[in-house]
Design a protein around this motif. Structure first.
Motif, PDB file in Angstrom:
ATOM      1  N   ILE A 157       0.841  -1.201   0.000  1.00  0.00           N
ATOM      2  CA  ILE A 157       0.000   0.000   0.000  1.00  0.00           C
ATOM      3  C   ILE A 157       0.875   1.249   0.000  1.00  0.00           C
ATOM      4  N   GLU A 160       2.448   1.592  -3.446  1.00  0.00           N
ATOM      5  CA  GLU A 160       1.495   1.925  -4.509  1.00  0.00           C
ATOM      6  C   GLU A 160       0.876   3.309  -4.307  1.00  0.00           C
ATOM      7  N   TYR A 161       0.623   3.672  -3.067  1.00  0.00           N
ATOM      8  CA  TYR A 161      -0.047   4.938  -2.791  1.00  0.00           C
ATOM      9  C   TYR A 161       0.884   5.877  -2.010  1.00  0.00           C
ATOM     10  N   SER A 162       0.928   5.721  -0.685  1.00  0.00           N
ATOM     11  CA  SER A 162       1.810   6.549   0.137  1.00  0.00           C
ATOM     12  C   SER A 162       1.823   6.012   1.556  1.00  0.00           C
ATOM     13  N   ALA A 165      -1.501   6.603   3.334  1.00  0.00           N
ATOM     14  CA  ALA A 165      -2.510   5.563   3.106  1.00  0.00           C
ATOM     15  C   ALA A 165      -2.250   4.364   4.007  1.00  0.00           C
ATOM     16  N   CYS A 169      -4.883   2.754   6.722  1.00  0.00           N
ATOM     17  CA  CYS A 169      -5.234   1.329   6.712  1.00  0.00           C
ATOM     18  C   CYS A 169      -4.997   0.696   8.077  1.00  0.00           C
TER      19      CYS A 169
END
Length: 334
Positions: A157, A160-162, A165, A169
């Motif tokens: 995660i 892929e995002y930061s 994020a 989560c």
């Protein structure tokens, strides 16, 4: 057909708490060091102070949290702590300055005391007379399982995002696992539902409740050498296990590729899982003292292997696997 003892339902709830608490909130912090430092342009030392402040807040508030659980009960305190942890870890996602991490670390310290340190041992002590060590080992092994799994998921995660994020989560995972366990699965005491701790029947006498427990003054305790042995052992174990968080950074400093450095942390989480199960079994068989010595020897061996990391290469994963026992010692033995 014999009805299942409710102690096993409580243990299942404890496993959920360990996966969503210790496995998710504590065992995955190492994967945030590099991305946060790179994004906020701060040093690893500056960011690591956040871990130190969090640990200090936990240490200072430990007695207060214990008294609150004794007064209001584990379940009520855990519900409030789970909600607070969700909000605070969600707050980490919006941090823009390093001092934001410091402030949130001081606030979350007492919350983590309840979620990852005090709640599960208190529940298992209340619900298990026999197989207490095994029950503790199973619960703490779940923290290792959660750590190994969430390290991989959250790393993807973050990639892929930061990292923001990733923190969001973590907050959601905490809420989804801790709240159902606290609301519907755990009970503070078996007598709430007319049961006795596991292995005791209604016709038997609870050795703890039927015995007049003499209160021991703090001065008398501190004069006992056993107290100082336990105090020192717990302190050293806690100190050593904090370095599990830095295994990926250590691997990177040796020039290892990112996947190899990350695999070290996953190996440590697996070691935590296997260690917790083994320690719980050994405590029931050998007793706490012999198990503590045995675990300490293995941890020293792992440290020696890690110090020789530049010569071991892939052997570092084996060293990390053994070193993961330190986290199991902290959670299971302390």
């Amino acid at each position: 057909m014999q009805k299942i003892h409710y102690a096993w339902i409580v243990l299942a709830g404890c496993c959920m708490i360990q996966v969503g608490g210790l496995g998710n909130l504590a065992n995955c912090l190492g994967i945030y060091v590099d991305p946060v430092c790179a994004d906020l342009k701060i040093s690893t030392t500056a960011f690591s102070l956040y871990f130190t402040l969090q640990a200090a807040a936990m240490a200072i508030s430990a007695t207060l949290c214990g008294n609150l659980m004794k007064k209001f009960g584990v379940r009520k305190c855990l519900i409030i702590a789970a909600l607070a942890a969700t909000l605070i870890y969600g707050g980490f996602a919006f941090a823009d300055q390093v001092w934001h991490f410091y402030l949130l670390a001081l606030i979350v310290g007492p919350v983590l005391n309840i979620v990852i340190v005090l709640a599960v041992p208190s529940l298992i002590t209340a619900w298990f007379d026999a197989k207490k060590g095994l029950a503790m080992g199973v619960a703490m092994a779940c923290a290792g399982i959660g750590g190994a799994f969430f390290n991989l998921v959250l790393s993807m995660i973050i990639s892929e995002y930061s990292w923001r994020a990733g923190y969001l989560c973590m907050a959601i995972i905490c809420l989804l696992l801790l709240m159902p366990a606290a609301l519907w699965m755990i009970k503070d005491d078996p007598r709430e539902i007319g049961q006795m701790p596991y292995s005791l029947t209604k016709g038997e006498t609870d050795s703890v409740s039927s015995t007049a427990i003499e209160e021991i003054e703090a001065k008398a305790i501190t004069k006992n050498p056993v107290f100082w042995f336990v105090f020192t052992a717990a302190g050293l174990t806690t100190y050593v296990c904090t370095f599990v968080t830095y295994l990926p950074a250590y691997g990177s400093s040796l020039g290892l590729p990112a996947w190899h450095a990350g695999a070290m942390l996953s190996a440590a989480m697996i070691g935590n899982m296997l260690g917790a199960l083994s320690l719980g079994y050994l405590v029931d068989r050998w007793g706490a003292l012999k198990t503590e010595f045995f675990g300490g020897i293995l941890i020293l061996f792992a440290i020696a292997m890690l110090l020789c990391g530049q010569y071991l290469n892939r052997g570092l994963i084996a060293a990390a696997l053994i070193f993961g026992l330190s986290s199991a010692m902290y959670s299971t033995m302390n």
